[in-house]
Write an enzyme that holds these catalytic residues in place. Sequence first.
Site, PDB file in Angstrom:
ATOM      1  N   ARG A 280      33.984  51.735  40.616  1.00 32.63           N
ATOM      2  CA  ARG A 280      34.782  52.080  41.791  1.00 32.63           C
ATOM      3  C   ARG A 280      35.789  53.153  41.413  1.00 32.63           C
ATOM      4  NH1 ARG A 280      31.440  50.452  44.335  1.00 32.63           N
ATOM      5  NH2 ARG A 280      31.358  48.851  45.951  1.00 32.63           N
ATOM      6  N   GLU A 309      36.322  58.177  49.677  1.00 30.13           N
ATOM      7  CA  GLU A 309      34.936  58.629  49.814  1.00 30.13           C
ATOM      8  C   GLU A 309      34.641  58.999  51.262  1.00 30.13           C
ATOM      9  OE1 GLU A 309      32.264  55.773  48.045  1.00 30.13           O
ATOM     10  OE2 GLU A 309      33.135  56.043  46.061  1.00 30.13           O
ATOM     11  N   HIS A 328      28.147  58.491  45.349  1.00 26.74           N
ATOM     12  CA  HIS A 328      27.993  57.032  45.376  1.00 26.74           C
ATOM     13  C   HIS A 328      26.510  56.645  45.548  1.00 26.74           C
ATOM     14  CE1 HIS A 328      30.301  53.090  46.408  1.00 26.74           C
ATOM     15  NE2 HIS A 328      29.164  52.827  45.776  1.00 26.74           N
TER      16      HIS A 328
HETATM   17  N1  LIG Z   1      27.971  52.905  42.223  1.00 27.84           N
HETATM   18  C1  LIG Z   1      27.283  52.002  42.847  1.00 27.84           C
HETATM   19  O1  LIG Z   1      26.543  52.283  43.764  1.00 27.84           O
HETATM   20  C2  LIG Z   1      27.383  50.567  42.409  1.00 27.84           C
HETATM   21  C3  LIG Z   1      26.260  49.727  42.479  1.00 27.84           C
HETATM   22  C4  LIG Z   1      26.402  48.399  42.070  1.00 27.84           C
HETATM   23  C5  LIG Z   1      27.619  47.928  41.635  1.00 27.84           C
HETATM   24  N2  LIG Z   1      28.670  48.783  41.628  1.00 27.84           N
HETATM   25  C6  LIG Z   1      29.979  48.328  41.177  1.00 27.84           C
HETATM   26  O2  LIG Z   1      29.884  47.971  39.828  1.00 27.84           O
HETATM   27  C7  LIG Z   1      30.796  46.937  39.549  1.00 27.84           C
HETATM   28  C8  LIG Z   1      30.117  45.844  38.766  1.00 27.84           C
HETATM   29  O3  LIG Z   1      29.058  45.276  39.501  1.00 27.84           O
HETATM   30  P1  LIG Z   1      28.313  43.997  38.914  1.00 27.84           P
HETATM   31  O4  LIG Z   1      27.208  43.698  39.842  1.00 27.84           O
HETATM   32  O5  LIG Z   1      28.020  44.184  37.497  1.00 27.84           O
HETATM   33  O6  LIG Z   1      29.453  42.915  39.082  1.00 27.84           O
HETATM   34  P2  LIG Z   1      29.699  41.637  38.189  1.00 27.84           P
HETATM   35  O7  LIG Z   1      30.623  40.779  38.954  1.00 27.84           O
HETATM   36  O8  LIG Z   1      28.406  41.058  37.736  1.00 27.84           O
HETATM   37  O9  LIG Z   1      30.436  42.196  36.901  1.00 27.84           O
HETATM   38  C9  LIG Z   1      31.749  42.615  36.897  1.00 27.84           C
HETATM   39  C10 LIG Z   1      32.319  42.244  35.550  1.00 27.84           C
HETATM   40  O10 LIG Z   1      33.594  42.832  35.435  1.00 27.84           O
HETATM   41  C11 LIG Z   1      34.381  41.939  34.688  1.00 27.84           C
HETATM   42  N3  LIG Z   1      35.787  42.232  34.804  1.00 27.84           N
HETATM   43  C12 LIG Z   1      36.657  41.794  35.741  1.00 27.84           C
HETATM   44  N4  LIG Z   1      37.893  42.250  35.466  1.00 27.84           N
HETATM   45  C13 LIG Z   1      37.783  42.993  34.339  1.00 27.84           C
HETATM   46  C14 LIG Z   1      38.720  43.715  33.559  1.00 27.84           C
HETATM   47  N5  LIG Z   1      40.004  43.771  33.882  1.00 27.84           N
HETATM   48  N6  LIG Z   1      38.268  44.361  32.467  1.00 27.84           N
HETATM   49  C15 LIG Z   1      36.968  44.310  32.124  1.00 27.84           C
HETATM   50  N7  LIG Z   1      36.037  43.629  32.818  1.00 27.84           N
HETATM   51  C16 LIG Z   1      36.447  42.979  33.912  1.00 27.84           C
HETATM   52  C17 LIG Z   1      33.977  40.598  35.201  1.00 27.84           C
HETATM   53  O11 LIG Z   1      34.309  39.579  34.283  1.00 27.84           O
HETATM   54  C18 LIG Z   1      32.495  40.753  35.359  1.00 27.84           C
HETATM   55  O12 LIG Z   1      31.803  40.307  34.214  1.00 27.84           O
HETATM   56  C19 LIG Z   1      31.353  46.506  40.902  1.00 27.84           C
HETATM   57  O13 LIG Z   1      32.572  47.169  41.128  1.00 27.84           O
HETATM   58  C20 LIG Z   1      30.385  47.050  41.870  1.00 27.84           C
HETATM   59  O14 LIG Z   1      30.937  47.286  43.106  1.00 27.84           O
HETATM   60  C21 LIG Z   1      28.590  50.078  41.996  1.00 27.84           C
HETATM   61  O1  LIG Z   2      29.066  47.735  45.251  1.00 26.76           O
HETATM   62  C1  LIG Z   2      27.930  48.130  45.443  1.00 26.76           C
HETATM   63  O2  LIG Z   2      26.976  47.356  45.685  1.00 26.76           O
HETATM   64  C2  LIG Z   2      27.630  49.572  45.340  1.00 26.76           C
HETATM   65  O3  LIG Z   2      28.777  50.309  45.220  1.00 26.76           O
HETATM   66  C3  LIG Z   2      26.730  50.074  46.384  1.00 26.76           C
HETATM   67  O4  LIG Z   2      27.408  50.462  47.530  1.00 26.76           O
HETATM   68  P1  LIG Z   2      26.579  51.007  48.760  1.00 26.76           P
HETATM   69  O5  LIG Z   2      25.992  49.837  49.425  1.00 26.76           O
HETATM   70  O6  LIG Z   2      27.541  51.695  49.644  1.00 26.76           O
HETATM   71  O7  LIG Z   2      25.542  51.919  48.218  1.00 26.76           O
END
Ligand SMILES: NC(=O)c1ccc[n+]([C@@H]2O[C@H](COP(=O)([O-])OP(=O)(O)OC[C@H]3O[C@@H](n4cnc5c(N)ncnc54)[C@H](O)[C@@H]3O)[C@@H](O)[C@H]2O)c1
Ligand SMILES: O=C(O)[C@H](O)COP(=O)(O)O
Length: 592
Positions: A280, A309, A328
């Site tokens: 994020r 965004e 994104h």
């Molecule tokens: N760019 C995209 O399109 C996209 C896609 C999927 C997920 N994401 C983002 O990626 C991130 C992770 O997703 P995920 O599915 O792995 O989630 P998840 O909940 O499986 O993993 C997140 C991890 O972060 C850890 N965490 C929490 N606070 C923390 C800190 N202060 N320092 C270090 N680690 C910490 C948690 O313990 C957890 O293990 C989320 O923010 C999600 O929104 C983005």
């Molecule tokens: O948190 C998520 O799952 C990702 O950031 C994906 O976001 P989106 O659904 O807008 O692609």
Amino acid sequence: MSVISSWNLTISLNTTISLSWRSSLPSRAIFPRPKKPKTLVVLATALGAKPTVLVAEKIGDAGIQLLKTFANVDCSYNLSPEELCTKISLCDALIVRSGTKVTREVFESAMGRLKVVGRAGVGIDNVDISAATEHGCLVVNAPTANTIAAADHGIALLTAVSRNVAQADASVKAGKWERNKYVGVSLVGKTLAVMGFGKVGSEVARRAKGLGMQVIAHDPYAPADRARAIGVELVSFEEALTTADFISLHMPLTPATSKMFNDETFSRVKKGVRIINVARGGVIDEEALLRALDSGVVAQAALDVFTEEPPPQENKLVRHENVTVTPHLGASTTEAQEGVALEIAEAVVGALRGELAATAVNAPMVPAEVLLELSPYVALTEKLGRLAVQLVAGGSGVKFVKVTYASTRGPDDLDTRLLRAMVTKGLIEPVSSVFVNLVNADFIAKQRGLRLTEERIVLDGSPEKPLEFIQVRIANVESKFVSAISNSGEITVEGRVKDGKPHLTKVGSFGVDVSLEGSIVLCRQSDQPGIIGKVGNIISEENVNVNFMSVGRIAPGKQAVMTIGLDEEPSRDALKKIGEITAVEELVFLKL
Ligand SMILES: NC(=O)c1ccc[n+]([C@@H]2O[C@H](COP(=O)([O-])OP(=O)(O)OC[C@H]3O[C@@H](n4cnc5c(N)ncnc54)[C@H](O)[C@@H]3O)[C@@H](O)[C@H]2O)c1
Ligand SMILES: O=C(O)[C@H](O)COP(=O)(O)O
């Protein structure tokens, strides 16, 4: 029999529930969908009415088709905040991705109709979870289906950064051929710090190891053995910062992680570090990153996500020579979007049907088998709450409630969050217009100053049944049925489950036995022959069916409490006639 623990109501809002994950197979295969919980009607829509689901951002077709089998589906994309607020009062569910802010205003504008918000993805930072909870609106997400896509994108950016792919591409397209300018760095042997070792972070780590990198991870909540299992060492934030050649961010955006990378953090990194952010935008202070890039402390950054965004045109980070950007796209593969759409559609339909969601963000997740076992006790606790509050004399504010669970099971084997929520529902709904469910029960209790204390009694015996009996006591109140006050001076009702059905087994200090269905008349009389017949006659003249009757007395010839379970409500006249029977000393009619 011994009381082994007691504790006060704890408010646990904003609970994020993560599911487990496994290896690097296609996402649908890796993450089996959670088992369907059995039904618990806490959110169900009005019987017979087809719910309306507003899909405010594009999701995969498979999800839309699934939604259409159950609901009217309104796909309206690019709504302004005002348009969303206008539409929402006509919707039972809302599905969004990361591009829609589901603010407090949205919940307020829903006027109580919105029952579930489905976030088609992982991050729920665009949904005001506190407001959702306060409005009794369940929030569910789709936490597993885009993991692989996001991890792949992280690796794509990592490799792109190491070899200047984006910059070189732009240069060639501009008619240049700058082979010396775009010499990259090797990944083999370099240290990658994965910040946030959750689903995406661990998949990134696994892939980076395949590229020959040394992978360390920082995550205060991740178990070390899970990291060890894939050859990753969990390290402190400090160690991650100071030893990494590449840093890849994978933590959620929360108040604790907001701007976690700032001037101070950048002052501690290894000079020339490269940063990849697919998590994020808000976890990085973008101004600080710009300064770190300009000073050369950070050699390069690759950003898929931004604080705002889309980022404004003039955003200097986006335009920076050493920054690679994507709009994104982490979750944007055909496969992930199909998976996410199905995952969220199933969760939303389930929630609208009244099932407890396995991916609930703001409600306790109760496993299906636990729910099945607890379901008669769910009914019992709500009814005990309803009875207890109706026994309170008008004007007495209910503030102190104690729930006692008597069980042969130890406290760790009995999750009472659901039961506590149902007692709260039972206590509050008969005396207010507030709608209480599992989502908002703790919040509403707190808001109304209701202090609900839970207490366990551990009984001897085999732990086949989850509970032997449950007692609800209200302290510091007067009762409209004096006999409901037990020796402890509190209104006391006690019940148990018999043959799968909730029964009332104690009122005050009187043992009774009546099935908790329909409605109940409680009447105290001096114990003497003929009373049951007289009361029975009055009720039968009304053509009301008695489904249960029991008499509990202190001793023969002394006072007794008669409990009469009725299928329908008797007339005021009938109740008056029962009250006029000479031996009857007090009487109360209670609706279940
Ligand atoms: N760019 C995209 O399109 C996209 C896609 C999927 C997920 N994401 C983002 O990626 C991130 C992770 O997703 P995920 O599915 O792995 O989630 P998840 O909940 O499986 O993993 C997140 C991890 O972060 C850890 N965490 C929490 N606070 C923390 C800190 N202060 N320092 C270090 N680690 C910490 C948690 O313990 C957890 O293990 C989320 O923010 C999600 O929104 C983005
Ligand atoms: O948190 C998520 O799952 C990702 O950031 C994906 O976001 P989106 O659904 O807008 O692609």
